[in-house]
Design an enzyme around this catalytic site. Structure first.
Site, mmCIF file in Angstrom:
data_model
loop_
_atom_site.group_PDB
_atom_site.id
_atom_site.type_symbol
_atom_site.label_atom_id
_atom_site.label_comp_id
_atom_site.label_asym_id
_atom_site.label_seq_id
_atom_site.Cartn_x
_atom_site.Cartn_y
_atom_site.Cartn_z
ATOM 1 N N SER A 20 -17.731 2.179 3.276
ATOM 2 C CA SER A 20 -18.735 0.983 4.099
ATOM 3 C C SER A 20 -19.635 0.956 3.025
ATOM 4 O O SER A 20 -20.116 1.591 2.018
ATOM 5 C CB SER A 20 -19.421 1.642 5.189
ATOM 6 O OG SER A 20 -18.432 2.120 6.046
HETATM 7 N N1 SAH Z 1 -17.137 6.537 7.058
HETATM 8 C C1 SAH Z 1 -16.218 5.873 6.036
HETATM 9 C C2 SAH Z 1 -15.913 4.447 6.374
HETATM 10 C C3 SAH Z 1 -14.543 4.409 6.242
HETATM 11 S S1 SAH Z 1 -13.604 2.960 6.960
HETATM 12 C C4 SAH Z 1 -16.882 5.932 4.706
HETATM 13 O O1 SAH Z 1 -17.843 6.126 4.420
HETATM 14 O O2 SAH Z 1 -16.170 5.825 3.844
HETATM 15 C C5 SAH Z 1 -13.213 3.573 8.593
HETATM 16 C C6 SAH Z 1 -12.284 4.726 8.788
HETATM 17 O O3 SAH Z 1 -11.920 4.982 10.218
HETATM 18 C C7 SAH Z 1 -10.926 4.426 8.022
HETATM 19 O O4 SAH Z 1 -10.506 5.661 7.084
HETATM 20 C C8 SAH Z 1 -9.724 4.463 9.188
HETATM 21 O O5 SAH Z 1 -8.460 5.277 8.688
HETATM 22 C C9 SAH Z 1 -10.291 5.308 10.272
HETATM 23 N N2 SAH Z 1 -10.036 5.110 11.505
HETATM 24 C C10 SAH Z 1 -9.671 3.882 12.125
HETATM 25 N N3 SAH Z 1 -9.232 4.222 13.533
HETATM 26 C C11 SAH Z 1 -9.381 5.509 13.668
HETATM 27 C C12 SAH Z 1 -9.208 6.466 14.774
HETATM 28 N N4 SAH Z 1 -8.766 5.871 16.057
HETATM 29 N N5 SAH Z 1 -9.562 7.651 14.729
HETATM 30 C C13 SAH Z 1 -10.164 8.294 13.537
HETATM 31 N N6 SAH Z 1 -10.196 7.524 12.421
HETATM 32 C C14 SAH Z 1 -9.908 6.256 12.512
#
Ligand code: SAH
Length: 218
Positions: A66
């Site tokens: 993010s």
């Molecule tokens: N907090 C992260 C942001 C990653 S983007 C950071 O700082 O890097 C969002 C993430 O949510 C992705 O890795 C994606 O695989 C995950 N995601 C999407 N749907 C999900 C679900 N149902 N359960 C768990 N994770 C999920």
């Protein structure tokens, strides 16, 4: 070996100043951003200037780390107190998880992509953080470890997941981006067992939260 050079530290301080100018006022959040080497969570070939720009950056599995402003804004909205028990949905790179650990929270985090889960867990442990990392569907939350003081969703949800509301303590806060293509950031306070206070806090763009059926397809 991961190194945090003076150059990285200098760029990180500049990023913190930029976030403060953009409206992040919580000193503890700014200190946490200043303490966590964001470049550790990306491909090592990424230039330091890019790693510390206020932008979302691609990581593995078509996901993104993010934007720093979003991480800081969501974290600030959580109003964290020491030892708050927090559930993060979407571990991704683990960067936001590290920021939460840096703020001395008791962090539980879920990721649905197995290789991201392994990579983030390994990195976070090697950095000395101690979050509880889970592989699974965050839409369902983490019933066995509930209730939580705070819940942070870092992927775009189609609607407020009922299961997550049930796992939030009365008086607890959930920060969640809701919408399909683009999302509106919501701060949700659980006023009582069956009463929520919802506040809309602007437009954002997140990768989607995938539900079970979509997970099987991808
Ligand atoms: N907090 C992260 C942001 C990653 S983007 C950071 O700082 O890097 C969002 C993430 O949510 C992705 O890795 C994606 O695989 C995950 N995601 C999407 N749907 C999900 C679900 N149902 N359960 C768990 N994770 C999920």
């Amino acid at each position: 070996m991961l190194t945090d050079s003076y150059r990285h530290k200098g760029l990180r301080k500049k990023l913190v100043d930029e976030l403060s100018k953009k409206g992040i006022f919580d000193k503890k959040v700014l200190d946490a951003i200043n303490a966590v080497p964001r470049h550790f969570f990306m491909d090592f070939a990424i230039a330091p200037e890019i790693a510390y720009s206020d932008k979302a950056i691609p990581i593995d599995c078509k996901q993104t780390i993010s934007q720093p402003f979003t991480v800081a804004f969501q974290t600030q909205l959580l109003e964290l107190k020491n030892k708050d028990k927090i559930l993060e949905i979407g571990t991704g790179s683990g960067y936001q998880t590290a920021v939460l650990c840096q703020l001395k929270s008791n962090v539980f985090t879920i990721e649905r992509q197995h290789n991201l889960f392994i990579k983030a867990k390994t990195l976070l442990i090697s950095m000395g953080y101690k979050p509880k990392c889970y592989f699974g569907d965050g839409y369902l939350g983490l019933q066995s470890c509930s209730p939580f003081d705070k819940i942070l969703v870092t992927c775009g949800a189609p609607q407020i997941p009922d299961g997550l509301i049930k796992q939030l303590k009365v008086g607890g806060i959930m920060i969640i981006p809701i919408g399909e293509e683009t999302q509106i950031m919501y701060k949700i306070v659980k006023i009582s067992e069956n009463e929520l206070k919802k506040e809309a806090l602007g437009d954002y763009k997140f990768v989607p939260m995938l539900e079970e059926l979509e997970m099987k397809k991808s």
